[in-house]
Design a protein around this motif. Structure first.
Motif, PDB file in Angstrom:
ATOM      1  N   GLN A   1       0.845  -1.185   0.000  1.00  0.00           N
ATOM      2  CA  GLN A   1       0.000   0.000   0.000  1.00  0.00           C
ATOM      3  C   GLN A   1       0.888   1.246   0.000  1.00  0.00           C
ATOM      4  O   GLN A   1       1.771   1.389   0.841  1.00  0.00           O
ATOM      5  N   PHE A   2       0.634   2.157  -0.930  1.00  0.00           N
ATOM      6  CA  PHE A   2       1.447   3.365  -1.077  1.00  0.00           C
ATOM      7  C   PHE A   2       0.542   4.578  -1.074  1.00  0.00           C
ATOM      8  O   PHE A   2      -0.316   4.730  -1.938  1.00  0.00           O
ATOM      9  N   TRP A   3       0.734   5.480  -0.102  1.00  0.00           N
ATOM     10  CA  TRP A   3      -0.026   6.724  -0.033  1.00  0.00           C
ATOM     11  C   TRP A   3       0.844   7.861  -0.539  1.00  0.00           C
ATOM     12  O   TRP A   3       1.991   8.011  -0.110  1.00  0.00           O
ATOM     13  N   GLN A   4       0.290   8.694  -1.439  1.00  0.00           N
ATOM     14  CA  GLN A   4       1.070   9.777  -2.023  1.00  0.00           C
ATOM     15  C   GLN A   4       0.170  10.965  -2.356  1.00  0.00           C
ATOM     16  O   GLN A   4      -1.052  10.856  -2.349  1.00  0.00           O
ATOM     17  N   PHE A   5       0.813  12.115  -2.642  1.00  0.00           N
ATOM     18  CA  PHE A   5       0.092  13.375  -2.794  1.00  0.00           C
ATOM     19  C   PHE A   5       0.076  13.920  -4.217  1.00  0.00           C
ATOM     20  O   PHE A   5      -0.484  14.985  -4.446  1.00  0.00           O
ATOM     21  N   TRP A   6       0.683  13.242  -5.180  1.00  0.00           N
ATOM     22  CA  TRP A   6       0.775  13.796  -6.528  1.00  0.00           C
ATOM     23  C   TRP A   6      -0.520  13.540  -7.288  1.00  0.00           C
ATOM     24  O   TRP A   6      -0.665  12.525  -7.955  1.00  0.00           O
ATOM     25  N   THR A   7      -1.464  14.480  -7.193  1.00  0.00           N
ATOM     26  CA  THR A   7      -2.776  14.300  -7.823  1.00  0.00           C
ATOM     27  C   THR A   7      -2.983  15.177  -9.049  1.00  0.00           C
ATOM     28  O   THR A   7      -3.979  15.028  -9.744  1.00  0.00           O
ATOM     29  N   ASP A   8      -2.049  16.129  -9.296  1.00  0.00           N
ATOM     30  CA  ASP A   8      -2.123  16.912 -10.530  1.00  0.00           C
ATOM     31  C   ASP A   8      -2.096  15.952 -11.716  1.00  0.00           C
ATOM     32  O   ASP A   8      -1.322  14.988 -11.726  1.00  0.00           O
ATOM     33  N   PRO A   9      -2.945  16.155 -12.737  1.00  0.00           N
ATOM     34  CA  PRO A   9      -3.047  15.187 -13.841  1.00  0.00           C
ATOM     35  C   PRO A   9      -1.713  14.821 -14.480  1.00  0.00           C
ATOM     36  O   PRO A   9      -1.465  13.632 -14.745  1.00  0.00           O
ATOM     37  N   GLU A  10      -0.843  15.799 -14.706  1.00  0.00           N
ATOM     38  CA  GLU A  10       0.433  15.493 -15.352  1.00  0.00           C
ATOM     39  C   GLU A  10       1.340  14.691 -14.434  1.00  0.00           C
ATOM     40  O   GLU A  10       2.008  13.747 -14.855  1.00  0.00           O
ATOM     41  N   ALA A  11       1.364  15.073 -13.162  1.00  0.00           N
ATOM     42  CA  ALA A  11       2.185  14.337 -12.200  1.00  0.00           C
ATOM     43  C   ALA A  11       1.605  12.952 -11.944  1.00  0.00           C
ATOM     44  O   ALA A  11       2.345  11.967 -11.807  1.00  0.00           O
ATOM     45  N   LYS A  12       0.286  12.874 -11.890  1.00  0.00           N
ATOM     46  CA  LYS A  12      -0.369  11.586 -11.645  1.00  0.00           C
ATOM     47  C   LYS A  12      -0.042  10.591 -12.750  1.00  0.00           C
ATOM     48  O   LYS A  12       0.169   9.387 -12.477  1.00  0.00           O
ATOM     49  N   LYS A  13       0.017  11.065 -13.985  1.00  0.00           N
ATOM     50  CA  LYS A  13       0.359  10.176 -15.094  1.00  0.00           C
ATOM     51  C   LYS A  13       1.768   9.612 -14.926  1.00  0.00           C
ATOM     52  O   LYS A  13       2.012   8.421 -15.146  1.00  0.00           O
ATOM     53  N   VAL A  14       2.710  10.471 -14.525  1.00  0.00           N
ATOM     54  CA  VAL A  14       4.080  10.002 -14.315  1.00  0.00           C
ATOM     55  C   VAL A  14       4.114   8.965 -13.202  1.00  0.00           C
ATOM     56  O   VAL A  14       4.775   7.923 -13.318  1.00  0.00           O
ATOM     57  N   MET A  15       3.401   9.234 -12.106  1.00  0.00           N
ATOM     58  CA  MET A  15       3.381   8.288 -10.996  1.00  0.00           C
ATOM     59  C   MET A  15       2.775   6.959 -11.421  1.00  0.00           C
ATOM     60  O   MET A  15       3.271   5.887 -11.049  1.00  0.00           O
TER      61      MET A  15
END
Length: 417
Positions: A37-51
């Protein structure tokens, strides 16, 4: 009664949140597949795609490991993390802001990473937030700092020639004053109104640059010292020569060309390029009393592993994958700012061919993190409210600092809950 009902409702929803996470939180299936389970904060669409891409790439090269990602928001993330740790249902891997790490490492809630780091301790920078009692509990992932943006056109209107220097406090304050005196909707300097976890990052650099601090080496409060007072008086003077607003609106005003100096982060570079590519601007380090480069705030995102993680080797492998500089740079490019935790400027045109990012990297190497204290998040709240009182003229600087120092002392003397 209404407050009691609301509190009970919040507690009930928090428990439901934890129960929902724990249900189906089976860490190994019958085929031997490991789930992390991984919790993270990158929710911006461009950043989310990279993640999403990074997680997929890791799973492809590690087919027995499945990463389940949960997105958090900065507004509610801290409280959810506290609830999760308090309830014993923590994620395996977690992204924490640099100033949040000590709160959890000091509780014994995080896994000691020291034996897993090998040469990384020498190869990477800014391990300080992750250190506690001589061991390391967090790995630096994504680093950034703050620098001063200035409007060249407004400086010309205020009578300055190209190449003028504003590196000393006196010269900087005068330039802000002269731009502010142009009148109309123009303002000299952008002062943050109260924004949780943000305002103090704009004020502490002036304190550090003046050889002041919040806590001394023995972790006693020194927020009412002469050095802090001088920095506070400068900050209040800048408030008189500017406009008070939240960071987002200050950035918008700078892009609109109505703000002379704006203390902001690398994200503003991307916003300028996207919204006002013709803007005449520059980036300079934090000014200082003697004109040398001032000390800015260093912050960023750190990765930690819960001490309850049943698969530490797999979790460490994923952490090392994410903090690999080539992977971090992909995230930096997506959001338009930030640096991997390497000492040298990355050998990538994204950095080397952009003079503004070069300045940001120079400032990053001359910046520092907040005091590594488990109660820092509560101390920073005192700092932010004190600065807000000052800029709204709700007390003189010396009295406000003395009161704040007493409050910080009370926080430090308070027993851990």
């Amino acid at each position: 009664m209404k407050m009691i009902v609301n509190s009970c409702l919040i507690m009930a929803l928090s428990l439901l949140y934890i129960m929902n996470l724990s249900c189906g939180n089976k860490t190994r299936n019958d085929d031997g597949e490991i789930t992390l389970q991984f919790w993270q904060f990158w929710t911006d669409p461009e950043a989310k795609k990279v993640m999403t891409d990074l997680v997929s790439e890791f799973e492809i090269t590690n087919p027995r490991v499945k990463i389940v990602v949960t997105d958090l928001t900065w507004g509610e993330g801290h409280s959810k993390i506290v609830v999760a740790f308090s309830g014993g249902n923590t994620p395996d891997i977690l992204e924490l802001g640099s100033d949040w790490v000590p709160e959890f490492s000091s509780r014994g809630a995080l896994m000691d990473l020291t034996d897993y780091l090998d040469t990384l301790l020498q190869e990477r920078i800014m391990w300080e937030p992750g250190e506690f009692d001589g061991s390391y509990y967090a790995a630096p992932w994504f680093l950034d700092t703050r620098a001063i943006f200035y409007n060249k056109a407004l400086l010309r209107q205020a009578g300055y020639e190209a190449g003028s220097n504003f590196n000393t406090w006196d010269d900087f304050a005068l330039a802000c004053k002269r731009i502010d005196a142009l009148g109309g909707d123009l303002a000299g300097f952008g002062i943050n109104s109260y924004e949780k976890h943000r305002l103090y990052k704009k004020f502490l650099p002036f304190i550090w640059t003046n050889n002041g601090d919040v806590l001394d080496n023995s972790l006693s409060p020194v927020f009412d010292s002469k050095s802090v007072l001088e920095a506070f008086e400068l900050y209040l003077k800048l408030a008189d020569y500017g406009i008070i607003d939240n960071q987002q609106n200050l950035d918008i005003k700078f892009i609109d060309g109505t703000l002379g100096f704006n203390f902001s982060g690398g994200w503003l570079l991307k916003n300028i390029q996207r919204n006002r590519p013709d803007l005449e601007f520059g980036v300079m380090p934090v000014p200082s009393p003697d004109g040398k480069m001032g000390i800015s705030f260093a912050g960023g995102e750190y990765l930690v592993i819960s001490n309850k993680c049943p698969h530490p080797d797999a979790a460490v492998k994923f952490v090392k994958f994410l903090i690999d500089p080539s992977n971090t740079i992909r995230l930096c490019k997506a959001v338009g700012f930030g640096f991997p935790s390497t000492n040298a400027l990355p050998d990538d045109p994204f950095y080397s061919e952009n003079p503004y990012r070069v300045v940001f990297h120079q400032q990053l190497l001359n910046s520092r993190t907040p005091p590594n204290h488990p109660k820092w998040v509560y101390i920073e709240e005192v700092i932010e409210k004190t600065v807000e009182k000052g800029i709204y003229k709700k007390g003189d600087a010396e009295t406000l600092l003395r009161q704040a120092n007493d409050e910080i002392k009370q926080i430090l003397d308070r027993k851990n809950n």
